[in-house]
Motif scaffolding. Sequence first.
Motif, mmCIF file in Angstrom:
data_model
loop_
_atom_site.group_PDB
_atom_site.id
_atom_site.type_symbol
_atom_site.label_atom_id
_atom_site.label_comp_id
_atom_site.label_asym_id
_atom_site.label_seq_id
_atom_site.Cartn_x
_atom_site.Cartn_y
_atom_site.Cartn_z
ATOM 1 N N UNK A 1 0.789 -1.226 0.000
ATOM 2 C CA UNK A 1 0.000 0.000 0.000
ATOM 3 C C UNK A 1 0.821 1.274 0.000
ATOM 4 N N UNK A 2 2.112 1.149 -0.170
ATOM 5 C CA UNK A 2 2.964 2.345 -0.220
ATOM 6 C C UNK A 2 3.321 2.676 -1.662
ATOM 7 N N UNK A 3 3.775 3.919 -1.839
ATOM 8 C CA UNK A 3 4.261 4.344 -3.149
ATOM 9 C C UNK A 3 5.777 4.540 -3.143
ATOM 10 N N UNK A 4 6.315 4.840 -1.964
ATOM 11 C CA UNK A 4 7.749 5.096 -1.782
ATOM 12 C C UNK A 4 8.235 6.224 -2.712
ATOM 13 N N UNK A 5 7.669 7.426 -2.524
ATOM 14 C CA UNK A 5 7.934 8.532 -3.451
ATOM 15 C C UNK A 5 9.375 9.027 -3.444
ATOM 16 N N UNK A 6 10.122 8.724 -2.409
ATOM 17 C CA UNK A 6 11.501 9.209 -2.338
ATOM 18 C C UNK A 6 12.516 8.194 -2.854
ATOM 19 N N UNK A 7 12.021 7.019 -3.306
ATOM 20 C CA UNK A 7 12.923 6.023 -3.882
ATOM 21 C C UNK A 7 13.422 6.493 -5.245
ATOM 22 N N UNK A 8 14.704 6.233 -5.565
ATOM 23 C CA UNK A 8 15.195 6.600 -6.892
ATOM 24 C C UNK A 8 14.600 5.706 -7.975
ATOM 25 N N UNK A 9 14.582 6.231 -9.206
ATOM 26 C CA UNK A 9 14.049 5.510 -10.367
ATOM 27 C C UNK A 9 15.225 5.096 -11.240
ATOM 28 N N UNK A 10 15.236 3.842 -11.689
ATOM 29 C CA UNK A 10 16.312 3.440 -12.599
ATOM 30 C C UNK A 10 15.859 3.569 -14.049
ATOM 31 N N UNK A 11 16.776 3.333 -14.960
ATOM 32 C CA UNK A 11 16.492 3.565 -16.380
ATOM 33 C C UNK A 11 15.425 2.628 -16.919
ATOM 34 N N UNK A 12 15.410 1.400 -16.444
ATOM 35 C CA UNK A 12 14.379 0.461 -16.891
ATOM 36 C C UNK A 12 13.003 0.910 -16.411
ATOM 37 N N UNK A 13 12.901 1.312 -15.153
ATOM 38 C CA UNK A 13 11.615 1.783 -14.606
ATOM 39 C C UNK A 13 11.127 3.018 -15.351
ATOM 40 N N UNK A 14 12.066 3.921 -15.665
ATOM 41 C CA UNK A 14 11.665 5.129 -16.389
ATOM 42 C C UNK A 14 11.180 4.777 -17.793
ATOM 43 N N UNK A 15 11.853 3.825 -18.450
ATOM 44 C CA UNK A 15 11.410 3.386 -19.778
ATOM 45 C C UNK A 15 9.996 2.828 -19.712
ATOM 46 N N UNK A 16 9.695 2.081 -18.653
ATOM 47 C CA UNK A 16 8.357 1.507 -18.500
ATOM 48 C C UNK A 16 7.308 2.605 -18.362
ATOM 49 N N UNK A 17 7.647 3.670 -17.614
ATOM 50 C CA UNK A 17 6.706 4.788 -17.454
ATOM 51 C C UNK A 17 6.495 5.494 -18.789
ATOM 52 N N UNK A 18 7.588 5.736 -19.505
ATOM 53 C CA UNK A 18 7.504 6.396 -20.814
ATOM 54 C C UNK A 18 6.607 5.586 -21.754
ATOM 55 N N UNK A 19 6.823 4.289 -21.789
ATOM 56 C CA UNK A 19 6.050 3.432 -22.692
ATOM 57 C C UNK A 19 4.569 3.438 -22.337
ATOM 58 N N UNK A 20 4.270 3.566 -21.044
ATOM 59 C CA UNK A 20 2.872 3.561 -20.610
ATOM 60 C C UNK A 20 2.177 4.884 -20.895
ATOM 61 N N UNK A 21 2.926 5.974 -20.890
ATOM 62 C CA UNK A 21 2.307 7.304 -20.994
ATOM 63 C C UNK A 21 2.178 7.768 -22.440
ATOM 64 N N UNK A 22 3.237 7.602 -23.225
ATOM 65 C CA UNK A 22 3.285 8.232 -24.544
ATOM 66 C C UNK A 22 3.203 7.187 -25.648
ATOM 67 N N UNK A 23 2.312 7.424 -26.578
ATOM 68 C CA UNK A 23 2.109 6.511 -27.696
ATOM 69 C C UNK A 23 2.474 7.245 -28.978
ATOM 70 N N UNK A 24 3.769 7.228 -29.313
ATOM 71 C CA UNK A 24 4.268 7.989 -30.445
ATOM 72 C C UNK A 24 4.784 7.048 -31.527
#
Length: 668
Positions: A35-58
Motif C-alpha cells: 500500500x505504499x508508493x515510496x515517493x523518495x525512492x530513486x528511479x532506474x532507467x528500466x523503470x523510467x522506460x516503462x513509465x515512458x512506454x505507458x504514458x506516450x504513444x508515439x
Amino acid sequence: MVSTTTRFSDTQNHWASLFIEALSKRRILNGYADGTFRPNNPVNRAEFAAIIAAVFNLSVKRQYINFTDIPANFWAAGAIKKAYETGFLSGFPDKTFRPGNQISRGDVLVSLVNGLEMSSKIQPDLLDRLPQIYQDAASIPGYGRNQIAIATSAGLVASFPNTKLLNFGNAATRGDVAAIIYQALVYLGQAEKIPSAYLVVPPTSTSTVRVSHTREFRGAWITTVWNSDWPSKAGLSTTQQQEELVAILTRLQQLNFNAVILQVRPEGDALYASELEPWSAWLTGTQGKAPEPFYDPLQFAIAEAHKRNLEVHAWFNPYRAKTTIKSGSNVRPHIAVTNPEVVYQWGNQLWMDPGIKIVQDRAYNVIIDVVRRYDIDAVHLDDYFYPYPIQGQSFPDNKTYAAYKSAGGQLSLNDWRRQNVDQMVLRLSQGIKATKPDVKFGISPFGIYRPGQPPGITGLDAYSVLYADAKKWLEQGWVDYLAPQLYWRTDQTQQSYPVLLKWWTEINSQQRHIYAGNNLGQLDGKAWKSEEIEKQVKISRNQAADLSLGNIFFSVGSIIENRQDISDTFQNSLYNRPALVPTMPWRSTTALPPPKELQVNNRRLSWQPGDNQPVRSWTLYRQSDANWTLQRVLSAGTTFATVQPGTYAVCAVDRLGNESQGVVISVS
C-alpha cells in the motif's frame, strides 16, 4: 478538478502527492503490495522506460538496436525498445543500456524534450537566463543546456524543496518523475494544471533589442584650490558646503553632463579623510582641521554625483606642495613638515622633488589609498609635473641628480627628469588596475606637446620644460584617456584647436580616448563668445571616428554662473540630449544581463535588476519607426519611470558604461 483523495499510505503530506494520485488514477504509476508508493525512492532507467512506454504513444523514429544487457525475456525489454524507437532514451557507446542505473533529474527532462520533439515548437530562449533561474546552472552539462532551457519554458520542471536549484545530476525520485511526467501531459494538453509551489514558473517571455546612442564624454573640472569653484570660500559650515556641491551637481545633471573631475589633492593635502595627508585648508580655512560637523567631502561627492549619473574622476596634483607661501602653514603629516628636505621653494610656491623616492612613494600611496577606499570612477592628473618655468631660475634638484649620477645613472638631466615622471605615470597605471580594474586613469597635459608638432604650432615645450612626455603615455597605452588642454581659439593658427586635436588623435596607436580640454574662463563676450565653445565642441565631434570622444570644461564655475550664456548653449543645443560616457573595450566589453520583471501600470514602468551585479544606471529608449532614441538616463536606485504611450526599451548600464540589451515593452 484533481481529486485529493490519497490511495497510498506514504504520500499524504508529500510534495508530489497530487501528481502521484493523478497518474495512479490513469494506471500510469502503481504502488507496492504493502500500500505504499515510496515517493523518495530513486528511479532506474528500466523503470523510467516503462513509465515512458505507458504514458506516450508515439510513432517510431528510429530502428531499435539490441542492447547486450537487455535479454529478450527482461521484464522491461518491450518498454526499453519502445522508449528507444520513439527517441526518449538511448544506450551507451558500448551497446549497453544499463537498466539498473539510476536516472538523473536532468536526464528525465532531456528525455522528455527529445522524445516529444519539443525543440521543433519551443526555442531555447532561456539559455542565457538559466543562471538567473537556477543557482546551480553552472553544473548543467553541455549536452543538456538547450533541453533544460526548453523544459523550463514548457513548464516541465519541478524541484523540491527549492525551485532555484535544478539538481541536474541528482537521482530522480519516484515523486520527481511523477511531477515531471504529469507536467509533460499538461504541456501536451492531456491533463489539467495542478497548483504546486514546487513547479518552476518560466519567466515571462520578453523580447529584447540591441539599442545604442552616440556616446560622448561630457566633463567639468571642479577646482578646489583658491576656492575657485567649490567650496566658494573656506570655513563654510558642513551644510553650506554640501548645499553648494549638490547645486553644482544638480545643474550639471540638468545640462546632461556625465562626469565631474573633482580636485581632491591640490597641494599635498586632502579634501577627504586621510591618514597620509592633512585636511585641506581650502575646506575649513586651516590645514589639518576636519569639517564640523564631520563629513567626508569625497564620499559625499561620490554619492551625490552617482545619484545624478555623473562619474567622479578624483583629480590629484602629484608634486605641488603649496600654492603660496604667503598665507597659512603646513601641518603634519604634510610632506613639507615630515620631509622638508624633499620640498623646494619655487617662486611663491613649494614643490616636491619628483626624483626622490619619498616623493614618488607619497604620490603613489596617496592615490592608491583613494582608489582602494572610495568608489571613484577614475584617477585624473592635470598638466603640473615639474613646475612651470620661472625666468632665470633652474629647478633646484641638482643634489638629487648628482646622487643619481654617482649611483651609475647615464641619462642627461632632462631625460632623467622625464624618466621620473614616466615612472610615476607607469607605476600609477599598473597600480590602479591591480587595485581596482574598473577604475580608469586619465591625464590632462598641456595642449602643445612640442613646438613644431605638428608643423606651424608654437608655444611652451611641455616635453622639455614640464618634462611631460604625454605622447609616450598615450602611445604606450598607460592611460585610458588623454585630455589635452586646448585653451586657444579656433582661429589662432599657431595654436590651432582643430590642428592640435587632430595631431593628438593621430599619435594614438593604442586607440585610447581623447577628450579635449576647453577653457570657459576665457569667455568675455569679445574675443571669446559662447559660439567659440560651440564651434570647438563640433570640431571635437567631427573627429569622433578618430576617438575624439568628448570634452572637459575648465571650469564648472563658468557653467554655474552661465558666463556668456554658456549654460544655455549646453542646454539648448550642445547637450540637449542625454548621453552615456564612451565605453573602453580594452577594459571590459561584458554587459550586465537585461533588467527583468519589466511591467507597466497606468503608464508607469517598473523593473528589477537582472541579477545581483551592481548597476550604475538605467537607460530608457523610445522607439520611433525603426529607430530607438535615448530618452533618459536613470540612477541605479530608480527602477521606475512614468512615460507617455509608445514602445520603450530599458537597459542596464555598468560602471564602465557597458549597456545590456534593452527589454521591450509597449505602453498604450
